[in-house]
Design a protein around this motif. Structure first.
Motif, PDB file in Angstrom:
ATOM      1  N   GLY A 271       0.806  -1.202   0.000  1.00  0.00           N
ATOM      2  CA  GLY A 271       0.000   0.000   0.000  1.00  0.00           C
ATOM      3  C   GLY A 271       0.842   1.257   0.000  1.00  0.00           C
ATOM      4  O   GLY A 271       0.433   2.291  -0.536  1.00  0.00           O
TER       5      GLY A 271
ATOM      6  N   LEU B 143       1.540   2.449  -3.480  1.00  0.00           N
ATOM      7  CA  LEU B 143       0.373   3.159  -4.000  1.00  0.00           C
ATOM      8  C   LEU B 143       0.320   4.573  -3.424  1.00  0.00           C
ATOM      9  O   LEU B 143       0.078   5.549  -4.144  1.00  0.00           O
TER      10      LEU B 143
ATOM     11  N   LEU C 281      -5.090   6.153   2.444  1.00  0.00           N
ATOM     12  CA  LEU C 281      -4.546   5.687   1.166  1.00  0.00           C
ATOM     13  C   LEU C 281      -3.102   6.132   0.995  1.00  0.00           C
ATOM     14  O   LEU C 281      -2.223   5.339   0.643  1.00  0.00           O
TER      15      LEU C 281
ATOM     16  N   THR D  25      -5.582  -0.438   1.533  1.00  0.00           N
ATOM     17  CA  THR D  25      -4.999  -1.140   0.385  1.00  0.00           C
ATOM     18  C   THR D  25      -6.043  -1.689  -0.578  1.00  0.00           C
ATOM     19  O   THR D  25      -5.689  -2.418  -1.507  1.00  0.00           O
ATOM     20  N   ARG D  26      -7.314  -1.369  -0.369  1.00  0.00           N
ATOM     21  CA  ARG D  26      -8.344  -1.903  -1.254  1.00  0.00           C
ATOM     22  C   ARG D  26      -9.305  -0.823  -1.747  1.00  0.00           C
ATOM     23  O   ARG D  26     -10.523  -0.916  -1.561  1.00  0.00           O
ATOM     24  N   PRO D  27      -8.793   0.235  -2.369  1.00  0.00           N
ATOM     25  CA  PRO D  27      -9.702   1.240  -2.917  1.00  0.00           C
ATOM     26  C   PRO D  27     -10.512   0.647  -4.073  1.00  0.00           C
ATOM     27  O   PRO D  27     -10.022  -0.183  -4.836  1.00  0.00           O
TER      28      PRO D  27
ATOM     29  N   LEU E  83     -10.462   4.904  -7.534  1.00  0.00           N
ATOM     30  CA  LEU E  83      -9.255   5.067  -8.348  1.00  0.00           C
ATOM     31  C   LEU E  83      -9.531   5.938  -9.569  1.00  0.00           C
ATOM     32  O   LEU E  83      -8.739   6.825  -9.905  1.00  0.00           O
TER      33      LEU E  83
ATOM     34  N   ARG F  61      -3.996   1.751 -11.275  1.00  0.00           N
ATOM     35  CA  ARG F  61      -4.788   0.525 -11.140  1.00  0.00           C
ATOM     36  C   ARG F  61      -3.894  -0.671 -10.800  1.00  0.00           C
ATOM     37  O   ARG F  61      -4.253  -1.520  -9.970  1.00  0.00           O
TER      38      ARG F  61
ATOM     39  N   ALA G 286      -2.777  -0.587  -7.174  1.00  0.00           N
ATOM     40  CA  ALA G 286      -3.879  -0.951  -6.277  1.00  0.00           C
ATOM     41  C   ALA G 286      -4.157  -2.447  -6.333  1.00  0.00           C
ATOM     42  O   ALA G 286      -4.417  -3.079  -5.300  1.00  0.00           O
TER      43      ALA G 286
ATOM     44  N   ALA H 105      -3.839  -5.133  -3.173  1.00  0.00           N
ATOM     45  CA  ALA H 105      -4.985  -5.922  -2.729  1.00  0.00           C
ATOM     46  C   ALA H 105      -4.711  -7.420  -2.718  1.00  0.00           C
ATOM     47  O   ALA H 105      -5.235  -8.148  -1.883  1.00  0.00           O
TER      48      ALA H 105
END
Length: 298
Positions: A10, A13, A62, A68-70, A75, A93, A96, A100
């Motif tokens: 994460g 990201l 974030l 860690t799971r948008p 996005l 993308r 992310a 995940a």
């Protein structure tokens, strides 16, 4: 263990989002900035969260690597708010998706094989006098024809295992003289490495190279911190080559992915037959490497 690994993924990201946020001009996204001094470069976190339609707390999580799971919608909204281009949006993308699905107990992936298939070496020979070479995803030069190696003046002085185009651009003393637009070349180089390393941050071929360049090159460290993933590669490149003078080469393809290989690419330079540039390529193809010339004189 799982939370630590997820946080590490994460964080990559978050680093990308922070880099894009701090380099986004508020006026370019429709915000009116007052006359006071802004302590934060680019957008503030709360401004980006508002533009993207998410809470400031969620965005902070974030950026800090704690979320860690948008969702795809989040996005897409962040990409629109930051005016990302298609390549940057896709990179977001991919980061992310990796955050995940990361397997926390997995070992770091091994470095890709450096083996180049025999038929690809024959292909390089068949392209003469056009300079051509095969490089890895981390820009190691794995195979070449005479012009492909001679084009990067001084590269033959390094051992075969040390020949890397990113290392050459930043650390070889001849690179700045070879490329009149050296600043543009290094910007595209770092953007390409950033795009690959962002989705394979533990791969040893990438981490070793990046670690070396961060330590040895302030220019690389500065560009690496910007986290740009969109390379701007010109259709033509100009070389101030000491063996053949100034040569302008038109690229037939800047990068061709080789199917069935671990990320290997072939690069080819061409010039119009009968032109002075093509004559220079013929000379470059026939000229022995400088190391061989020195040996002959001894």
């Amino acid at each position: 263990m799982a939370s630590t690994s997820a946080h590490r993924e994460g964080a990559e990201l978050g680093r990308f989002l922070r880099a894009r946020r701090t380099q986004t001009n508020p006026e370019h996204v429709g915000l009116t900035v007052g006359a006071g001094i802004r302590r934060t470069p680019g957008l503030r976190r709360d401004e980006l969260a508002t533009l993207a339609g998410i809470s400031i707390d969620y965005y902070v999580r974030l950026e800090r690597g704690k979320e860690t799971r948008p969702s795809p919608a989040v996005l897409d909204s962040l990409a629109r708010s930051l005016h990302m281009d298609d390549q940057e949006h896709q990179h977001l993308r991919e980061l992310a998706a990796r955050a995940a699905r990361y397997a926390p107990d997995a070992e770091p992936p091994p470095a890709p094989s450096r083996t180049v298939r025999p038929h690809l070496k024959l292909l390089l020979e068949s392209l003469r006098p056009n300079p051509a070479y095969v490089i890895s995803r981390s820009m190691d030069m794995l195979a070449w024809n005479p012009g492909g190696l001679a084009l990067y003046t001084g590269l033959e002085d390094w051992s075969a295992m040390h020949r890397n185009l990113a290392r050459y651009l930043f650390l070889h003393p001849a690179a700045r003289n070879l490329f009149p637009d050296w600043d543009r070349q290094i910007t595209g180089c770092v953007a390409g490495l950033r795009a690959v390393a962002g989705t394979a941050p533990d791969a040893p071929d990438l981490t070793n190279l990046v670690g070396e360049l961060l330590l040895k090159s302030p220019d690389f460290a500065r560009l690496w911190e910007r986290y740009e993933v969109t390379g701007r590669k010109p259709a033509q490149k100009t070389f101030h080559h000491p063996r053949v003078g100034t040569v302008t080469l038109t690229l037939t393809s800047q990068s061709m992915q080789l199917e069935g290989t671990p990320g290997q690419r072939i690069g080819v330079y061409t010039a119009e037959p009968g032109s002075p540039d093509h004559d220079a390529l013929l000379l470059l193809d026939m000229t022995p490497p400088q190391a061989e010339q020195r040996s002959a004189l001894c």
